[in-house]
Design an enzyme around this catalytic site. Structure first.
Site, PDB file in Angstrom:
ATOM      1  N   ASP A 181      38.647  75.329  30.700  1.00 33.52           N
ATOM      2  CA  ASP A 181      39.740  75.052  29.767  1.00 33.52           C
ATOM      3  C   ASP A 181      39.780  76.103  28.656  1.00 33.52           C
ATOM      4  O   ASP A 181      40.848  76.516  28.203  1.00 33.52           O
ATOM      5  CB  ASP A 181      39.551  73.667  29.114  1.00 33.52           C
ATOM      6  CG  ASP A 181      39.416  72.531  30.116  1.00 33.52           C
ATOM      7  OD1 ASP A 181      38.792  72.752  31.165  1.00 33.52           O
ATOM      8  OD2 ASP A 181      39.914  71.431  29.840  1.00 33.52           O
ATOM      9  N   GLU A 237      41.576  69.192  41.613  1.00 30.72           N
ATOM     10  CA  GLU A 237      40.406  68.364  41.920  1.00 30.72           C
ATOM     11  C   GLU A 237      40.682  67.242  42.921  1.00 30.72           C
ATOM     12  O   GLU A 237      39.830  66.391  43.139  1.00 30.72           O
ATOM     13  CB  GLU A 237      39.814  67.822  40.620  1.00 30.72           C
ATOM     14  CG  GLU A 237      39.292  68.957  39.743  1.00 30.72           C
ATOM     15  CD  GLU A 237      38.493  68.510  38.533  1.00 30.72           C
ATOM     16  OE1 GLU A 237      38.558  67.315  38.181  1.00 30.72           O
ATOM     17  OE2 GLU A 237      37.807  69.366  37.941  1.00 30.72           O
ATOM     18  N   GLN A 258      46.898  68.719  39.912  1.00 30.30           N
ATOM     19  CA  GLN A 258      47.286  69.588  38.796  1.00 30.30           C
ATOM     20  C   GLN A 258      47.705  70.960  39.299  1.00 30.30           C
ATOM     21  O   GLN A 258      47.501  71.289  40.463  1.00 30.30           O
ATOM     22  CB  GLN A 258      46.090  69.743  37.862  1.00 30.30           C
ATOM     23  CG  GLN A 258      44.900  70.442  38.503  1.00 30.30           C
ATOM     24  CD  GLN A 258      43.604  70.202  37.744  1.00 30.30           C
ATOM     25  OE1 GLN A 258      42.805  69.367  38.154  1.00 30.30           O
ATOM     26  NE2 GLN A 258      43.396  70.925  36.664  1.00 30.30           N
TER      27      GLN A 258
HETATM   28  C1  BGC Z   1      40.568  68.660  35.137  1.00 27.18           C
HETATM   29  C2  BGC Z   1      39.824  69.976  34.995  1.00 27.18           C
HETATM   30  C3  BGC Z   1      39.407  70.151  33.556  1.00 27.18           C
HETATM   31  C4  BGC Z   1      38.627  68.958  33.055  1.00 27.18           C
HETATM   32  C5  BGC Z   1      38.306  69.055  31.577  1.00 27.18           C
HETATM   33  C6  BGC Z   1      39.689  67.542  34.615  1.00 27.18           C
HETATM   34  O1  BGC Z   1      40.370  66.340  34.706  1.00 27.18           O
HETATM   35  O2  BGC Z   1      40.917  68.428  36.487  1.00 27.18           O
HETATM   36  O3  BGC Z   1      40.661  71.041  35.396  1.00 27.18           O
HETATM   37  O4  BGC Z   1      38.664  71.302  33.410  1.00 27.18           O
HETATM   38  O5  BGC Z   1      39.384  67.788  33.262  1.00 27.18           O
HETATM   39  O6  BGC Z   1      39.462  69.098  30.818  1.00 27.18           O
END
Ligand code: BGC
Length: 818
Positions: free
Chosen positions: A403, A532, A646
């Site tokens: 992030d 994810e 996402q």
């Molecule tokens: C997201 C990731 C992110 C993490 C922390 C997760 O829900 O899929 O991309 O890095 O949250 O924000």
């Protein structure tokens, strides 16, 4: 382009604003236990070192569902041995959790023996205000005690940007209808523990229980001091507070407030101090009392200091804390407040975004709220990064993820490059841990950064969603390359950048192979891309694209080093065992990287198997479970479906948009729009940016509306756990890179502004190679002004809709909207 009802349904619908629409402030108008937990995040303060939640001085007895007293120091964590049912080789054996530290904000107030409590007696004229321009928190109210004594109360708090270790608070009490005793009981509360919600084992792992062993707990006059060491990570935290109580005479009790006219006297009253460190005692208190009459105001100034063994040796902690407290006292609350405003003023001067048009004020408030939290959460000492939740809560255990590099860093690169550099420094600083991790993963050379971490080691307990996200290496490299292009900082490239680029690039040269079944193309198998819901896949489009560009940048950086800085190159070779032939392999991979492609639609599927997966049928999922798939369904059920959590491929198309035609981007966007559920807060801002670039401006606007006030209006209903830093910074990108169409690719700065129908105009500023460029877009034209000319070249070059522009000091360029 009309947004289909179906697509619109997938975007989260905006909620009613929680707080009144104000441009520079956020105001809580009533105190309510039910919304307290969330509001503690809203009103959290930080300076990138100390973070403190917006809790009250009264230290209410909130439970796990209504509040969390939280005081953190960036990088300070506790570990626990992780118990796995079936651990695999390379699973991290110790957790890392940002540790909740002793609380020094607590200051109980007694009026003639009656304890001030907002749920007893009567509260009127209540307002709690976050001052985003000046960087402090304020609460004002009138309290009438159960026995009828009325006082006006005002509290202020700031976490100083100038004095990294200092939090300062002022507590003012004005008797309105009586003369009596005002007593403060200021506490150092060391009986603290993390709250970490136990509901989501994937993202939260302990620590449960008190983890700091008290070593010192002292009171010395009006100063309290504490030292304690964590049980497993063996880190020492030190903290203390100092107090000053005085009485001011008030002239004029007219409506709208009073005016102070000097200090009448300065007395500590019958100060009692008490502290305990006998078995079981974990608090020290300082009691300050004075007599006050109508027409007087009692003021308590309290300075709080935190320092840890991560900053300095244990032996020097006490001396340091005491001297910082003295310095802060000498500076005084007013001066600290002025410095704070000046410091923030410099940021806002560049970073503030203006929007005129429908909903302009609400959007500006949302953007400022986002930028304020981003600004205050970033580690600035080269040893710390920035958590996905900043320092505003315990969510994600305070871990740093990608992030920072993909969402937060770009904002800093263009607005405060010094901070971007510090965040990159943190990765450089943990390169050795990344090297060690690469060995664990079987790579003989190079460095693999952890998916989530505080101390530089992998802390993800679930590799399919963690370590498998190898793209983190390329993300860090991307952010570094962006920093280098935008700042032109060759020194950084020479001293740290080249090594960071090379060590991370080496992993790509080892992880894949030239696969015969793919015509000798370079394939990368068994990784997880950003998405994810599709894990351990072969040839994730985003990963392959980012890896290729990473290798390209790393090769260019090393060739530059070999030619221009041979001595630095020799040092790098010595340190890393780098051999020049590695560059040939990198070149070959760049040339032969494989990308999944579907001819019929002309799209890049997310990975080799994506189009084979079963189409997602939202109807099968009860509405209340739709946004919480991992909480309600087995991962295999989720991963077998053709849908996406996402932005994944779409993010790659944004970052490297210069490598694709507009039609190509449009085809892919149209495809991914239908299969993306936006279950991550990191998604909508990216879709909005890409939509702008292909002319879907109104659709982009809708996405923007989903992200601009996401946290301020708590769209995800989980703001209590902390900010969504990526989305917050993503909204800055949505304006500048989205509507402004700004890209910096292959050393060229480009703009292609668009204006959504709802807006009359917007403007922003960016720093580029020492210059400050102002951009204003209206329905008639876009205006580019060189506001400050600081670069070596004394001019700035960029393109607007493909036209080359060059501006010199004071120069301006206007173009009618095309
Ligand atoms: C997201 C990731 C992110 C993490 C922390 C997760 O829900 O899929 O991309 O890095 O949250 O924000």
């Amino acid at each position: 382009m009309v947004v289909s009802a179906e697509t619109e349904g997938k975007m989260m619908t905006g909620k009613k604003p929680i707080y009144p629409i104000e441009e520079w402030t956020v105001t809580e108008e009533v105190f309510d236990r039910k919304t307290n937990y969330r509001n503690e995040t809203t009103f959290s303060l930080s300076n990138g070192y100390i973070g403190t939640r917006g809790t009250f001085e009264e230290a209410y007895d909130f439970d796990v569902d209504t509040g969390l007293e939280g005081n953190f120091v960036n990088g300070f964590y506790e570990s626990e041995k992780i118990r796995y049912g079936e651990a695999n080789f390379g699973s991290p054996m110790y957790s890392q959790s940002l540790l909740n530290l002793p609380n020094l904000k607590e200051t109980k107030l007694y009026i003639d023996g009656e304890e001030f409590h907002m749920e007893r007696g009567q509260v009127t004229e209540y307002a709690r205000i976050l001052h985003m321009k000046e960087g402090f928190l304020e609460r004002g109210l009138v309290w009438t005690s159960p026995s009828g004594k009325a006082v006006r109360i005002r509290t202020q708090r700031l976490v100083s940007f100038v004095m990294e270790h200092i939090m300062a608070a002022r507590y003012e009490v004005t008797p309105l209808n009586f003369t009596g005793k005002v007593r403060f009981v200021s506490k150092l509360q060391a009986d603290v523990e993390n709250h970490t919600r136990k509901t989501n084992p994937i993202v939260d792992y302990g620590p449960f229980g008190r983890k700091l062993d008290v070593e010192r707990l002292e009171q010395d006059g009006q100063t309290l001091y504490y030292e304690g060491t964590t049980q497993t990570s063996r880190l020492t935290a030190a903290c203390g507070s100092s107090h000053r109580l005085y009485v001011q005479e008030i002239s004029g009790m007219a409506e709208g407030g009073e005016t102070a006219c000097g200090v009448k006297e300065q007395r500590a009253g019958e100060t009692e101090t008490a502290c305990g460190m006998q078995a079981g005692e974990l608090e020290a208190v300082c009691v300050l009392e004075t007599e006050a009459a109508r027409g007087e105001r009692v003021v308590l100034d309290k300075m709080i200091c935190y320092a840890t063994s991560l900053d300095r040796s244990r032996e020097t902690l006490e001396c340091f804390v005491r001297s910082e407290l003295e310095k802060a006292e000498e500076t005084g609350f007013e001066a600290l407040k002025r410095q704070q405003e000046e410091y923030l003023g410099r940021f806002w001067e560049t970073a503030d975004i203006a929007i005129a048009g429908a909903g302009g004020s609400a959007l500006v408030q949302g953007l400022r709220f986002n930028q304020f939290h981003i600004f205050q959460s970033a580690g600035r000492n080269s040893r710390t990064g920035m958590g996905a939740k900043g320092l505003s809560g315990e969510g994600y255990e305070g871990h740093y993820f990608w992030d920072t590099e993909m969402y937060v860093l770009p904002m800093f690169v263009y607005t405060e490059p010094e901070t971007a550099q510090k965040l990159l420094d943190y990765r450089y600083h943990t390169l050795d841990q990344a090297r060690a991790r690469a060995r664990v993963l079987g790579h003989e050379k190079g460095a693999l950064f952890p998916w989530r971490t505080i101390n530089g080691e992998e802390a993800s307990t679930y590799y399919p969603l963690g370590t498998a996200q190898y793209h983190i290496n390329a993300d860090i490299a991307y952010a570094l390359s962006l920093y280098l292009q935008v700042t032109g900082d060759r020194e950084y490239l020479k001293e740290k950048g080249a090594e960071l680029l090379a060590e991370t690039a080496r992993i790509w040269a080892d992880v894949g192979s030239f696969a015969e079944c793919r015509g000798g193309r370079y394939c990368i198998c068994c990784v997880t891309g950003p998405d994810e819901y599709n894990v351990l896949v072969d040839n994730n489009f985003y990963t392959n694209l980012m890896a290729r560009e990473h290798l390209r940048d790393a090769a260019a950086a090393l060739r530059w080093l070999i030619k221009e800085e041979p001595a630095a190159y020799e040092r790098l070779k010595e340190k890393t065992g780098f051999a020049e032939q590695e560059l040939d392999l990198w070149d070959e991979i760049v040339e032969k990287m494989y990308f999944p492609y579907e001819e019929k639609r002309g799209i890049y599927p997310m990975d080799d198997g994506f189009l084979m997966r079963k189409p997602w049928d939202e109807e099968r999922i009860p509405a209340e479970k739709r946004a919480w798939l991992y909480e309600n369904y087995h991962p295999l059920f989720i991963m077998r479906h053709r849908m996406s959590k996402q932005a994944d491929a779409v993010l790659g198309l944004y970052l490297h948009s210069h490598l694709f035609t507009r039609e190509e981007i449009q085809r892919n966007y149209d495809f991914y729009k239908e299969v993306t559920l936006h279950h991550s807060s990191l998604s909508t801002c990216i879709f909005g940016i890409v939509a702008c670039g292909i002319g879907y401006v109104e659709e982009a606007y809708k996405y923007f509306m989903q992200s601009a006030r996401m946290d301020l209006d708590d769209y995800h209903n989980n703001f209590y756990a902390g900010i969504h830093a990526a989305n917050m910074a993503g909204t800055w990108q949505a304006v500048v890179n989205g509507f402004g169409g700004m890209r910096c690719q292959e050393g060229v700065l480009r703009f292609a502004p668009v204006l959504p129908q709802a807006w009359k105009s917007y403007s922003f500023k960016v720093k580029y190679q020492g210059n400050l460029l102002g951009v204003t877009v209206t329905s008639e034209k876009s205006v580019f002004s060189l506001l400050k000319c600081g670069g070596v070249e004394k001019k700035i070059s960029f393109t607007v809709y493909g036209e080359q522009v060059e501006l010199e000091e004071g120069g301006k360029y206007e173009i009618s909207k095309v």
